[in-house]
Write a protein that holds these residues in place. Sequence first.
Motif: not given
Length: 69
Positions: A1-11, A19-29, A37-40
């Motif tokens: 299985m592809t590592e998560d960071y590799e998925i992010l690199r491909e994106l 980016i980082f969302s202060v409101e959601k307290k997480r990374m987001m596109l 569609s990719r929020a989850k």
Amino acid sequence: MTEDYEILRELKREGEEIIFSVEKKRMMLLSEGWDSSRAKMMETISQKYGVDTRQKFQEFKEKYNLTDY
């Protein structure tokens, strides 16, 4: 299985901005503003790696080389 960071690199290669969302307290596109569609996936990755502050986001980006593509 592809590592998560590799998925992010491909994106990043596809032109996505991670980016980082202060409101959601997480990374987001940036595209989540009009396409949730990719929020989850981003929520899951953020939780898995403990990215819940801007500082942790910066450290994550540097550790997994997500800065330049």
